[in-house]
Every structure is written in structure tokens, then in C-alpha cells.
Write a protein that holds these residues in place. Structure first.
Motif, mmCIF file in Angstrom:
data_model
loop_
_atom_site.group_PDB
_atom_site.id
_atom_site.type_symbol
_atom_site.label_atom_id
_atom_site.label_comp_id
_atom_site.label_asym_id
_atom_site.label_seq_id
_atom_site.Cartn_x
_atom_site.Cartn_y
_atom_site.Cartn_z
ATOM 1 N N ARG A 106 -82.378 -13.510 19.208
ATOM 2 C CA ARG A 106 -82.297 -13.328 17.748
ATOM 3 C C ARG A 106 -81.518 -12.057 17.381
ATOM 4 O O ARG A 106 -80.549 -12.101 16.612
ATOM 5 C CB ARG A 106 -83.707 -13.263 17.162
ATOM 6 C CG ARG A 106 -83.736 -13.118 15.628
ATOM 7 C CD ARG A 106 -85.146 -12.820 15.153
ATOM 8 N NE ARG A 106 -85.612 -11.528 15.683
ATOM 9 C CZ ARG A 106 -86.850 -11.324 16.152
ATOM 10 N NH1 ARG A 106 -87.736 -12.308 16.185
ATOM 11 N NH2 ARG A 106 -87.193 -10.122 16.595
ATOM 12 N N SER A 110 -77.681 -13.597 17.914
ATOM 13 C CA SER A 110 -77.541 -14.222 16.596
ATOM 14 C C SER A 110 -77.275 -13.203 15.488
ATOM 15 O O SER A 110 -76.179 -13.168 14.917
ATOM 16 C CB SER A 110 -78.798 -15.027 16.280
ATOM 17 O OG SER A 110 -78.696 -15.613 14.998
ATOM 18 N N PHE A 144 -81.948 -20.419 16.279
ATOM 19 C CA PHE A 144 -81.234 -19.339 15.576
ATOM 20 C C PHE A 144 -79.789 -19.685 15.219
ATOM 21 O O PHE A 144 -79.082 -18.865 14.640
ATOM 22 C CB PHE A 144 -81.265 -18.054 16.416
ATOM 23 C CG PHE A 144 -82.654 -17.529 16.652
ATOM 24 C CD1 PHE A 144 -83.510 -17.269 15.595
ATOM 25 C CD2 PHE A 144 -83.111 -17.305 17.948
ATOM 26 C CE1 PHE A 144 -84.790 -16.786 15.807
ATOM 27 C CE2 PHE A 144 -84.389 -16.822 18.178
ATOM 28 C CZ PHE A 144 -85.240 -16.569 17.109
#
Length: 310
Positions: A106, A110, A144
Motif C-alpha cells: 500500500r 501503490s 490497491f
């Protein structure tokens, strides 16, 4: 090639890349196949590599024997040479080590780097205590919003291509086998440093380079290809190099001494890339200078023949 060393506040132009993730020590054929998959996964996106510095093994075992096939700068040069657009070279530190697999997916992939697609090897591990695997990364990608490709391990002559296999070949004086897995000659890259200037006195002036921090190939004499990467003598040359501790002179710190054929000039401070082509003989302690010079004559004659046949 643009080099990004943080995953925070990344510029919009450096987001949205299709990226291969790994250590890429050696940038061997297996690594290059992963990079190719990243390039193919999204032809409209920049092709990137996400790696770490220092190597995680250096972080966890700083006192272990040197194992790297190439320095950070040599890895950068090789990745640029094969066409990588962006190198995300992130710090492998206590903060990175503490990230869980989910946090890495994450916060780094991402939100931080904004990667569109990532490619990893089938044996890829990530996150705190290496608790995440390739299939778990695929699940996080779906969560994500980034794509994930798992690359199969590459084999050559029934041997899995790996940095470990290449180190073994080099330790066993098999630079040709190492090159078959690398896709290029194994190269030692670095600046020319001051030496004892004994070679000049013997009629064989050499360019001396440190191998500190690198996995040492078998000690001995090699036929080599030499690239001078900067300065007034920039170019490609043939030569012979001695790798080892120079037992005749009581040295105990290994380095690389390269004699470049038919060359005149000062290379101090220049950066050289020396490719190990063929192992000619092991390191020997000679009884006197005459026998040493005679052997150096023979070494150079043999190296010339090897390199002329390429």
C-alpha cells in the motif's frame, strides 16, 4: 535513466511505471527476463526497476564475507544500458524492514510510487520477516489497484540462473559459464587507484582497482576486455589482468591489476570496467623477477590470442 531514491513525494512524471522488483545483483538473464515482462505488461508506461540499497543481505549481516557481483554504480550502468527508464533505488533501512507486506504494497508500491504494474520472480519474498510471497502480492495488487505478474525462474543447461550460481562459477574459475548466465562478461567496475608501481618497473604498467565489497572470483590471471568509461582515454581495449593478493610481494589485500595492451597514458582517477573473459592460470609465487617477467610475457601472449578469437 532517472534515479528515484525515495517513495515519498514522487513527481507525477515518475509515477505510473511498470516495474520489475528485486535486488538485481549482476543483472543476469533471469533479471533481464523479469524486466522484459515489466516492459511488455504495459507498453505505454515507463519501464522501471525497484531495488534496494544496501542489499538486504548486507543490512542483516554486515560482517559477512563480500558477496555482491557488482557495486551500486555498476548496477546503475548496466540497467541504463539495457534500457530501463526509471530506477527506484530505495533505502533498505530499519523503517523499510519494519513494513508489513500489506504496508509495503500500500504505502510503497501503490500510494508512494504509484506503480501501474509490478513483476516479481516466483521466489519473491517481501515485508517484515520476509512474510509475504508473490501470490500474496497479487492479492494486494487487486486490493490497491496495481497489476502483478509472477515470472517463472529461468534455467540454462538445467541450472537455475541465479546470482548464487554465478558466484559459484566465478569462484571455480569458470568466467565463461558465469557469462552464459549473465548474458555479458562478468565485469569489475571502479576507479583506478594508486598502486606500488611495480608493474611499471617490470615493463607492465597496470591500472589498479579495489575489489572491496565484491565477491572475489578465483585468484589468478585473466584475459580481459577493458572499457575506460571516462576521461581522455575513454574507449574499449584488450588486456590481461591479475586478480589476487600478489604473494610474491607479501601483500594480503586482494585487488585487480590490469595491463592494457598497446596503451600509453595516465588512467589514475578514471573509471574502468574490466570484463573477465578467460581464466589463464592461478596465482603463483615466483622465485625471482626474471621468472615473473617471463610468465607475464607468456600470459599476455595467450590473452591476446584468446581475445583475438572473440
Amino acid at each position: 535513466m532517472r534515479i528515484i531514491q525515495t517513495y515519498q513525494n514522487v513527481a507525477p512524471a515518475d509515477r505510473g511505471a511498470s516495474v520489475a522488483i528485486g535486488n538485481f545483483d549482476g543483472v543476469h538473464l533471469g533479471h533481464r527476463s523479469v524486466i522484459r515482462l515489466a516492459e511488455q505488461a504495459d507498453a505505454t508506461a515507463p519501464t522501471g526497476v525497484l531495488t534496494f540499497e544496501p542489499h538486504p543481505r548486507e543490512f542483516f549481516a554486515p560482517d559477512s564475507p563480500p558477496f555482491r557481483l557488482m557495486s551500486r554504480d555498476a548496477r546503475r550502468h548496466r540497467l541504463e544500458k539495457i534500457g530501463v527508464d526509471i530506477l527506484y533505488e530505495l533505502a533498505f533501512d530499519a523503517e523499510m524492514v519494519a513494513l508489513t507486506p500489506e504496508e509495503f504494497a500500500r504505502d510503497v508500491i501503490s500510494d508512494g510510487l504509484g506503480l501501474a504494474h509490478v513483476v516479481v520472480g516466483a521466489d519473491f519474498r517481501f515485508g517484515k520477516e520476509r512474510s509475504g510471497g508473490a501470490e500474496e502480492l497479487q492479492a494486494f495488487g487487486e486490493q490497491f489497484g496495481f497489476g502483478v505478474t509472477i515470472a517463472p525462474l529461468l534455467e540454462e543447461n538445467d541450472t537455475t540462473i541465479s546470482s548464487t550460481a554465478i558466484r559459484t562459477a566465478l569462484s571455480e574459475a569458470r568466467p565463461g559459464d558465469a557469462a552464459a548466465m549473465l548474458g555479458h562478461w562478468h565485469r569489475i567496475e571502479g576507479k583506478v587507484i594508486d598502486g606500488e608501481k611495480r608493474g611499471r618497473e617490470l615493463g607492465y604498467p597496470t591500472a589498479n582497482m579495489s575489489i572491496d565489497g565484491l565477491h572475489p572470483p578465483a585468484f589468478g590471471v585473466y584475459a580481459v576486455l577493458v572499457d575506460v568509461l571516462d576521461g581522455q582515454h575513454k574507449g574499449s581495449y584488450h588486456g590481461a589482468a591479475s586478480l589476487g593478493v600478489r604473494p610474491m610481494f607479501g601483500e594480503n589485500r586482494a585487488n585487480l591489476e590490469t595491463f592494457i595492451f598497446d596503451f600509453k597514458g595516465d588512467l589514475y582517477g578514471s573509471t574502468l570496467s574490466v570484463g573477465l573473459v578467460e581464466f589463464l592460470r592461478p596465482e603463483i609465487k615466483f622465485e625471482g623477477l626474471e621468472s615473473l617477467i617471463a610468465q607475464m610475457d607468456a600470459d599476455c601472449e595467450k590473452a591476446r590470442k584468446v581475445l583475438e578469437s572473440l
